[in-house]
Enzyme design. Structure first.
Site, short mmCIF file in Angstrom:
data_model
loop_
_atom_site.label_atom_id
_atom_site.label_comp_id
_atom_site.label_asym_id
_atom_site.label_seq_id
_atom_site.Cartn_x
_atom_site.Cartn_y
_atom_site.Cartn_z
N HIS A 19 32.31 59.86 28.96
CA HIS A 19 31.51 59.55 30.15
C HIS A 19 31.56 58.05 30.40
CE1 HIS A 19 29.57 63.56 30.25
NE2 HIS A 19 29.72 63.51 28.94
N LEU A 20 31.96 57.67 31.60
CA LEU A 20 32.03 56.25 31.95
C LEU A 20 30.98 55.84 32.97
CD1 LEU A 20 35.91 55.78 32.10
CD2 LEU A 20 34.35 54.90 30.35
N ARG A 21 30.26 56.82 33.52
CA ARG A 21 29.25 56.53 34.55
C ARG A 21 29.91 55.85 35.75
NH1 ARG A 21 26.71 60.29 31.80
NH2 ARG A 21 25.35 59.57 30.11
N ASN B 276 30.60 64.27 35.86
CA ASN B 276 29.18 64.51 36.19
C ASN B 276 28.49 63.25 36.70
OD1 ASN B 276 29.38 63.50 33.53
ND2 ASN B 276 27.38 64.35 32.96
N HIS C 119 31.41 73.03 28.48
CA HIS C 119 30.18 72.70 27.75
C HIS C 119 29.58 74.04 27.35
CE1 HIS C 119 26.41 70.21 27.07
NE2 HIS C 119 26.00 71.45 26.92
N HIS D 263 32.87 69.35 22.34
CA HIS D 263 31.81 68.88 21.43
C HIS D 263 31.15 70.02 20.66
CE1 HIS D 263 29.43 70.04 24.88
NE2 HIS D 263 29.55 68.91 25.52
N ASP E 286 32.59 62.07 23.45
CA ASP E 286 31.44 62.36 24.31
C ASP E 286 30.55 61.13 24.43
OD1 ASP E 286 29.79 63.77 26.03
OD2 ASP E 286 28.72 64.84 24.45
N ALA F 149 19.72 62.46 27.09
CA ALA F 149 20.63 62.89 26.03
C ALA F 149 21.94 62.13 26.13
CB ALA F 149 20.88 64.39 26.14
#
Length: 348
Positions: free
Chosen positions: A19-21, A45, A140, A178, A251, A267
């Site tokens: 996740h890099l935002r 996401n 997921h 994950h 993750d 989270a």
């Protein structure tokens, strides 16, 4: 007298779950990945999620713009599956080399997943198209029904969603992301060559006691949640066995400190700075360093049908202290193992 440091030279690794935002957070965290990894599967996401080719191209460019000069890094983009996604858009993105894979989030399973899939039947035309074109599905793997205990959600997902799906679409390539349980480790190990898994450093290093005994440690809180010791042990044994359909997926999921240390915290563990050394520590503890390079650098490309990286990096075995925090524009970011002394780190 101190023992001489040891050096581990491995082919440059890839991160198959990241996740890099976006925005300032993206600019802060990208270099921690791009200096170490050749490629990374970037999660879609965002808010709003990445559901079109156009959005993925734009996001990829924002990532590339944040990569420092001298880093050779390729973001591999993913499409966020929704009940209303057009299979033609997905296929176009895959054929044009924009989408490497598509991501299935059960609705409300994790951060920014409210747009996720309500049922497998709702996206069956999309999944059938993916099977036809050979596009991997990243999952997921947790059910989200309110009546199912959070510690049971992965095991229940296998029996109620994953196995029926794989029975129905037998040629679909699936990455069970994950994984956190013995159930999932056994399921993937016993599966065929079209099923693989990623494992995070935190699920190999810790179990729920580490997060909850003696005080709540919010920076170990992630989803799927840390499980019992028997599950942690099963994951460690899976990677130590040299099994070739399990590979590195950090993750890494950054949240500003105030969003982690709150009455209702987010989270995710921001482990990009320390993940590779953490994995090395686990493999060393399991007397399995001979399988470390394959886990980090070979198994993933093999499953995705991509070439391995042609450059190498070195890890050095000497004690180093992890920073307590990393500055953000208006807050701080607490890295995985903040303030702790680690055994292995990437040689600068």
């Amino acid at each position: 007298m101190t023992a001489p440091s040891q050096v581990l030279k491995i082919r440059r690794p890839d991160d198959w779950h990241l996740h890099l935002r976006d925005g300032d957070m993206l600019k802060t965290v990208v270099p921690y990945t791009s200096e170490i990894y050749g490629r990374a599967i970037v999660m879609p996401n965002l808010a709003p999620p990445v559901t079109t080719v156009e959005a993925a191209v734009a996001y990829r460019q924002r990532i590339l713009d944040a990569v420092p000069a001298g880093h050779n890094f390729t973001p591999l983009m993913t499409c966020y599956l929704t009940d209303s996604l057009d299979p033609n858009e997905l296929e176009r993105g895959f054929n044009e080399g924009v989408f490497t894979a598509a991501k299935l989030y059960p609705a409300n399973a994790t951060t920014n997943s409210s747009h996720g899939v309500t049922s497998i039947d709702a996206i069956m035309p999309v999944l059938e198209r993916m099977e036809k074109i050979g596009m991997p599905l990243l999952v997921h793997g947790e059910v989200t029904h309110a009546d199912i205990d959070i510690f049971d959600r992965e095991a229940r997902f296998i029996e109620s969603v994953m196995e029926p799906l794989r029975q129905r679409l037998t040629a679909l390539k699936v990455v069970f992301e994950h994984i956190t349980t013995k159930d999932a480790a056994d399921y993937v190990r016993d599966g065929n060559e079209r099923l693989a898994a990623t494992i995070t450093p935190q699920h190999l290093m810790f179990n729920r006691n580490h997060m909850l005994v003696g005080g709540v440690r919010p920076h170990l809180y992630c989803l799927p949640i840390l499980k019992r010791n028997i599950h942690q042990q099963a994951l460690r044994e899976l990677v130590a066995s040299g099994f070739n359909r399990v590979f590195l997926g950090t993750d890494s999921a950054p949240h500003a400190r105030h969003r982690k240390e709150s009455s209702c915290g987010c989270a995710g563990c921001f482990n990009a700075p320390t993940a590779l050394g953490s994995y090395a520590t686990v493999f060393e503890e399991m007397n399995a360093l001979q399988h470390f390079e394959a886990f980090c650098s070979v198994n993933g490309p093999q499953f995705y049908g991509l070439p391995v990286n042609d450059t190498f990096i070195e890890l050095v075995r000497e004690e180093q202290q992890v920073a307590e925090s990393i500055a953000l524009t208006d807050d701080t970011l607490v890295p995985f193992l903040a303030g702790e002394t680690v055994r292995w780190s990437v040689k600068q």
